[in-house]
Enzyme design. Structure first.
Site, mmCIF file in Angstrom:
data_model
loop_
_atom_site.group_PDB
_atom_site.id
_atom_site.type_symbol
_atom_site.label_atom_id
_atom_site.label_comp_id
_atom_site.label_asym_id
_atom_site.label_seq_id
_atom_site.Cartn_x
_atom_site.Cartn_y
_atom_site.Cartn_z
ATOM 1 N N CYS A 115 4.247 -9.828 13.714
ATOM 2 C CA CYS A 115 4.448 -10.281 12.344
ATOM 3 C C CYS A 115 5.881 -9.926 11.942
ATOM 4 O O CYS A 115 6.583 -9.174 12.634
ATOM 5 C CB CYS A 115 3.449 -9.614 11.404
ATOM 6 S SG CYS A 115 3.624 -7.807 11.291
ATOM 7 N N HIS A 123 4.546 0.583 8.878
ATOM 8 C CA HIS A 123 3.339 1.017 8.179
ATOM 9 C C HIS A 123 3.624 1.744 6.860
ATOM 10 O O HIS A 123 2.744 1.880 6.029
ATOM 11 C CB HIS A 123 2.529 1.977 9.069
ATOM 12 C CG HIS A 123 2.085 1.381 10.354
ATOM 13 N ND1 HIS A 123 2.774 1.557 11.538
ATOM 14 C CD2 HIS A 123 1.026 0.606 10.658
ATOM 15 C CE1 HIS A 123 2.157 0.921 12.510
ATOM 16 N NE2 HIS A 123 1.101 0.324 12.005
ATOM 17 N N GLU A 151 -0.766 3.392 7.755
ATOM 18 C CA GLU A 151 -0.574 2.706 6.476
ATOM 19 C C GLU A 151 -1.432 3.333 5.388
ATOM 20 O O GLU A 151 -0.979 3.548 4.260
ATOM 21 C CB GLU A 151 -0.918 1.218 6.601
ATOM 22 C CG GLU A 151 -0.724 0.460 5.302
ATOM 23 C CD GLU A 151 -1.263 -0.960 5.333
ATOM 24 O OE1 GLU A 151 -1.827 -1.414 4.314
ATOM 25 O OE2 GLU A 151 -1.108 -1.628 6.382
#
Length: 281
Positions: A15, A77, A129
């Site tokens: 991503c 994260h 995260e």
């Protein structure tokens, strides 16, 4: 030779948040030859090993506390406020590659916390995260991994609901609906990354096109587990591998079509290695 017809999913792979973090790391490694990174830069052992060969040094919080006058990469994260405080105290230069989607989520949770809302976070316990999100609430938010776990808590009438950015959108809204069906007022904040959630539909379509699916992901990747299950539910002939050596020739018969796909933490070069290995079967 099995003469397999092998295709890679063009929508799979890193991503934008991971691409940004790795590019930043590689640029600095090229300049100074080494760089500290707090935790695995991405949840893929093969990619981490590649970067370690370039000089990336993975450290934990204990090691961070001992560093002075160094540069440290913050991965996509994100981190809790305590990490930034420690960096100031130790004169560390933080190279912040936190994903913008994660930073926006952190800010929203901090705003809710400052308003004294009772915050519940749909996410994985101990995930990097999630630790950063919890830090915005001084550890007071409740983290839960599924509805059953959530319902074990004594819930308030008014619930502020957030989600780790890589969780399933469908699951998030099922939880919201179940809570509302039980009479709770739910302030639901859909903070799931659309670059991740959109892959559900893309992967279902991809998985239907092939006889067999090879899903490539690191074993530590939460997103990988979710997307692998999407493929497996769509095409039962789906196999999970974290590296080329795990491929088994007896999974395939001559002339079959094979699709290769992966998580948002899976590098394209690794999927290409898998393709080359399958083509040689």
């Amino acid at each position: 030779m099995r003469q397999l017809q092998v295709h890679i999913d063009n929508n799979s792979g890193f991503c934008f948040g991971v691409i940004y973090a790795i590019q930043m790391a590689e640029d600095i490694l090229e300049e100074q030859g080494y760089l500290y990174c707090l935790g695995d830069i991405v949840h893929n052992d093969e990619e981490v090993e590649r970067l370690q060969h370039k000089g990336l040094r993975i450290i934990n919080y204990d090691t961070l506390a001992t560093l002075r006058d160094e540069s440290v990469l913050i991965r996509a994260h994100g981190e809790p406020p305590s990490t930034y405080q420690m960096a100031m105290e130790n004169n560390l230069r933080l190279i912040d590659a936190s994903c913008p989607v994660v930073l926006k989520l952190q800010n929203r949770i901090k705003t809710s916390f400052d308003k004294k809302e009772q915050i519940f976070i749909y996410g994985k316990h101990g995930h990097a995260e999630v630790l950063g999100l919890l830090g915005q609430t001084s550890g007071e938010a409740v983290v839960f991994e599924n509805l059953e776990e959530l319902l074990r808590h004594e819930l308030p009438e008014n619930i502020t609901l957030y989600s780790q950015t890589t969780k399933s959108t469908d699951s998030f809204y099922r939880i919201k609906g179940e809570l509302e069906g039980r009479g709770y007022a739910v302030n639901a904040n859909d903070t799931i990354c659309r670059q991740v959630s959109n892959r559900d539909k893309e992967l279902r379509n991809f998985a239907l096109r092939f006889d067999k699916i090879i899903f490539v992901s690191g074993t530590k990747s939460s997103n990988g587990r979710v997307l692998y299950q999407v493929c497996k539910d769509t095409n039962p002939n789906t196999f999970f591998v974290s590296k080329v050596e795990e491929l088994q020739p007896d999974w395939f018969t001559a002339g079959e079509s094979v699709g290769i796909c992966g998580a948002t933490s899976t590098p394209m070069w690794l999927m290409e290695e898998v393709r080359n290995a399958l083509s040689a079967f």
